[in-house]
Motif scaffolding. Structure first.
Motif, PDB file in Angstrom:
ATOM      1  N   UNK A   1       0.833  -1.212   0.000  1.00 29.74           N
ATOM      2  CA  UNK A   1       0.000   0.000   0.000  1.00 29.74           C
ATOM      3  C   UNK A   1       0.859   1.250   0.000  1.00 29.74           C
ATOM      4  N   UNK A   2       1.957   1.233   0.752  1.00 29.61           N
ATOM      5  CA  UNK A   2       2.874   2.374   0.739  1.00 29.61           C
ATOM      6  C   UNK A   2       3.383   2.626  -0.675  1.00 29.61           C
ATOM      7  N   UNK A   3       3.778   1.559  -1.368  1.00 35.65           N
ATOM      8  CA  UNK A   3       4.312   1.713  -2.728  1.00 35.65           C
ATOM      9  C   UNK A   3       3.264   2.280  -3.685  1.00 35.65           C
ATOM     10  N   UNK A   4       2.026   1.816  -3.569  1.00 36.08           N
ATOM     11  CA  UNK A   4       0.959   2.315  -4.449  1.00 36.08           C
ATOM     12  C   UNK A   4       0.811   3.823  -4.293  1.00 36.08           C
TER      13      UNK A   4
ATOM     14  N   UNK B   1       3.009   5.952  -2.873  1.00 35.94           N
ATOM     15  CA  UNK B   1       4.248   6.647  -3.218  1.00 35.94           C
ATOM     16  C   UNK B   1       4.340   6.830  -4.730  1.00 35.94           C
ATOM     17  N   UNK B   2       4.073   5.778  -5.476  1.00 31.17           N
ATOM     18  CA  UNK B   2       4.187   5.849  -6.935  1.00 31.17           C
ATOM     19  C   UNK B   2       3.138   6.778  -7.526  1.00 31.17           C
ATOM     20  N   UNK B   3       1.951   6.836  -6.930  1.00 37.49           N
ATOM     21  CA  UNK B   3       0.914   7.746  -7.400  1.00 37.49           C
ATOM     22  C   UNK B   3       1.318   9.203  -7.205  1.00 37.49           C
ATOM     23  N   UNK B   4       2.269   9.437  -6.302  1.00 36.32           N
ATOM     24  CA  UNK B   4       2.726  10.793  -6.016  1.00 36.32           C
ATOM     25  C   UNK B   4       4.140  11.052  -6.530  1.00 36.32           C
ATOM     26  N   UNK B   5       4.593  10.216  -7.455  1.00 35.18           N
ATOM     27  CA  UNK B   5       5.851  10.480  -8.143  1.00 35.18           C
ATOM     28  C   UNK B   5       7.099   9.943  -7.490  1.00 35.18           C
ATOM     29  N   UNK B   6       6.952   8.993  -6.554  1.00 37.41           N
ATOM     30  CA  UNK B   6       8.112   8.447  -5.854  1.00 37.41           C
ATOM     31  C   UNK B   6       8.300   6.972  -6.185  1.00 37.41           C
ATOM     32  N   UNK B   7       9.551   6.554  -6.241  1.00 40.25           N
ATOM     33  CA  UNK B   7       9.882   5.143  -6.321  1.00 40.25           C
ATOM     34  C   UNK B   7      10.010   4.601  -4.907  1.00 40.25           C
TER      35      UNK B   7
ATOM     36  N   UNK C   1       6.641  -8.630  10.865  1.00 39.05           N
ATOM     37  CA  UNK C   1       5.811  -7.857   9.946  1.00 39.05           C
ATOM     38  C   UNK C   1       6.261  -6.402   9.804  1.00 39.05           C
ATOM     39  N   UNK C   2       7.476  -6.092  10.240  1.00 40.56           N
ATOM     40  CA  UNK C   2       7.971  -4.724  10.106  1.00 40.56           C
ATOM     41  C   UNK C   2       8.987  -4.665   8.969  1.00 40.56           C
ATOM     42  N   UNK C   3       9.236  -3.466   8.478  1.00 41.90           N
ATOM     43  CA  UNK C   3      10.129  -3.329   7.328  1.00 41.90           C
ATOM     44  C   UNK C   3      10.692  -1.915   7.268  1.00 41.90           C
ATOM     45  N   UNK C   4      11.781  -1.773   6.508  1.00 38.18           N
ATOM     46  CA  UNK C   4      12.370  -0.473   6.207  1.00 38.18           C
ATOM     47  C   UNK C   4      12.232  -0.225   4.717  1.00 38.18           C
ATOM     48  N   UNK C   5      11.704   0.931   4.361  1.00 36.26           N
ATOM     49  CA  UNK C   5      11.514   1.295   2.960  1.00 36.26           C
ATOM     50  C   UNK C   5      12.400   2.484   2.597  1.00 36.26           C
ATOM     51  N   UNK C   6      12.846   2.489   1.358  1.00 39.23           N
ATOM     52  CA  UNK C   6      13.576   3.623   0.787  1.00 39.23           C
ATOM     53  C   UNK C   6      12.712   4.234  -0.309  1.00 39.23           C
ATOM     54  N   UNK C   7      12.539   5.548  -0.272  1.00 36.26           N
ATOM     55  CA  UNK C   7      11.748   6.238  -1.275  1.00 36.26           C
ATOM     56  C   UNK C   7      12.553   7.389  -1.856  1.00 36.26           C
ATOM     57  N   UNK C   8      12.405   7.611  -3.156  1.00 35.65           N
ATOM     58  CA  UNK C   8      13.021   8.767  -3.781  1.00 35.65           C
ATOM     59  C   UNK C   8      12.191   9.176  -4.986  1.00 35.65           C
ATOM     60  N   UNK C   9      12.342  10.423  -5.381  1.00 33.74           N
ATOM     61  CA  UNK C   9      11.587  10.924  -6.515  1.00 33.74           C
ATOM     62  C   UNK C   9      11.918  10.134  -7.764  1.00 33.74           C
ATOM     63  N   UNK C  10      10.874   9.787  -8.507  1.00 30.65           N
ATOM     64  CA  UNK C  10      11.063   9.062  -9.758  1.00 30.65           C
ATOM     65  C   UNK C  10      11.763   9.964 -10.776  1.00 30.65           C
ATOM     66  N   UNK C  11      12.745   9.391 -11.459  1.00 27.03           N
ATOM     67  CA  UNK C  11      13.462  10.159 -12.468  1.00 27.03           C
ATOM     68  C   UNK C  11      12.560  10.438 -13.663  1.00 27.03           C
ATOM     69  N   UNK C  12      12.580  11.678 -14.114  1.00 21.83           N
ATOM     70  CA  UNK C  12      11.730  12.076 -15.251  1.00 21.83           C
ATOM     71  C   UNK C  12      12.330  11.582 -16.564  1.00 21.83           C
TER      72      UNK C  12
END
Length: 247
Positions: free
Chosen positions: A215-218, A220-226, A236-247
Motif C-alpha cells: 500500500x505504501x508503494x501504491x 508513493x508511486x501515485x505521487x511520483x516516488x519510487x 511484519x515490520x520493514x524499512x523502505x527507501x523512497x526517492x523521486x522518480x526520475x523524469x
C-alpha cells in the motif's frame, strides 16, 4: 492534520514529560498508550534512550544508509540523531514536542529544532530524511499521503532519499485457517488512533497509520516516488527507501 505550525505544549505533552523526567532523573513513571482499536499498552521510557547497539536492525540500517545533510523527523529524545552524530554525520533533528527538543539539546544534539514538519519556516533541502520507530505513522491517514509527499518534494535535495519504517498489522486479523477478517468497506486495517498518558497528563487523541509495504508503494508511486524494500524485520515490520522518480 493540525495546523502546519502546531507544537505540543508541555501541559498536554505526555510523551515529552516522560522523556524529560527520564533524561533528568534516570527514571520515569508508566507511559500508557491507549487506543479505541487496540489493547492498552505500556511503553518503556528507557526504550526511547537506547544507543545504536540496542536499536533494531532496521533502525541501524537506516542510520548507516543516511548520507549528506540528514533530517530526523519526530526525533523524540534524540537517540537516532546522537547515533548519527557519533558516525560523523550532519543531522537536523525536529520534533513538535517542545520538551523533547529541550532534552535533545541537553543530551548534545547540536541541531535540534521545535518545529512542525509542515511548517514553511523549515525550508532547508536535505539529502536524507528519516522517519523511524514506525515513522510512517506520522502520515496519520491514507488521505494525507498527497500532502506528505508534496512536502517531501519541497524538502529533498536532488537525488535525496527517504528512509521510513512501518509494520503490517494484517497478523491481528488472521484466523486459524489462514483467512483474514477485514472489513473492506471500513477504514484501512492499519488505521488506528492513540492517546498517551503520563502521570496526570493525558495527551490529545491522534491518528496513526501502520501501512503495509504494498500500500505504501501504491501511494508513493501515485505521487511520483519510487519505493524499494530495504529489509524486513522479525515481525511484519520493514524499512523502505523512497526517492523521486526520475523524469
Amino acid at each position: 492534520m493540525k495546523s502546519n505550525t502546531y507544537l505540543t505544549p508541555p501541559e498536554t505533552d505526555a510523551m515529552g514529560n516522560a522523556i524529560a523526567d527520564y533524561a533528568r532523573t534516570g527514571k520515569a513513571a508508566k507511559l500508557i498508550v491507549t487506543s479505541t482499536m487496540l489493547d492498552d499498552d505500556e511503553m518503556p521510557v528507557d526504550l526511547l534512550f537506547r544507543g545504536f547497539a540496542d536499536m533494531p536492525a532496521i533502525e541501524q540500517e537506516a542510520l548507516r544508509l543516511a548520507q549528506g545533510k540528514i533530517l530526523d523527523v519526530g526525533a523524540g529524545s534524540g537517540c537516532h540523531a546522537l547515533a548519527l552524530q557519533e558516525m560523523g554525520k550532519d543531522v537536523c533533528a525536529i520534533d513538535i514536542s517542545i520538551l523533547s527538543v529541550e532534552v535533545m539539546r541537553e543530551r548534545g544534539v547540536r541541531n535540534a529544532r521545535a518545529i512542525n514538519l509542515f511548517d514553511e519556516r523549515l525550508c532547508d533541502r536535505f539529502d536524507t530524511i528519516i522517519l523511524l520507530m514506525n515513522g510512517a505513522g506520522m502520515m496519520q491517514r491514507l488521505e494525507n499521503m498527497p500532502q506528505f509527499f508534496m512536502r517531501m518534494r519541497q524538502l529533498l535535495a536532488p537525488g535525496g532519499k527517504i528512509y521510513m519504517d512501518s509494520s503490517d498489522l494484517i497478523y491481528l486479523y488472521e484466523n486459524e485457517d489462514g483467512s483474514y477478517d477485514i472489513d473492506l468497506n471500513g477504514d484501512y486495517y492499519g488505521q488506528v488512533d492513540f492517546a498517551i498518558q503520563y502521570k496526570n497528563i493525558k495527551g490529545e487523541p491522534f491518528d496513526w497509520i501502520y501501512i503495509d509495504f504494498g500500500t505504501l508503494c501504491v501511494h508513493a508511486e501515485a505521487n511520483g516516488f519510487e519505493c524499494r524494500m530495504v529489509m524486513e524485520g522479525e515481525h511484519y515490520d520493514y524499512l523502505a527507501e523512497l526517492q523521486l522518480r526520475q523524469q
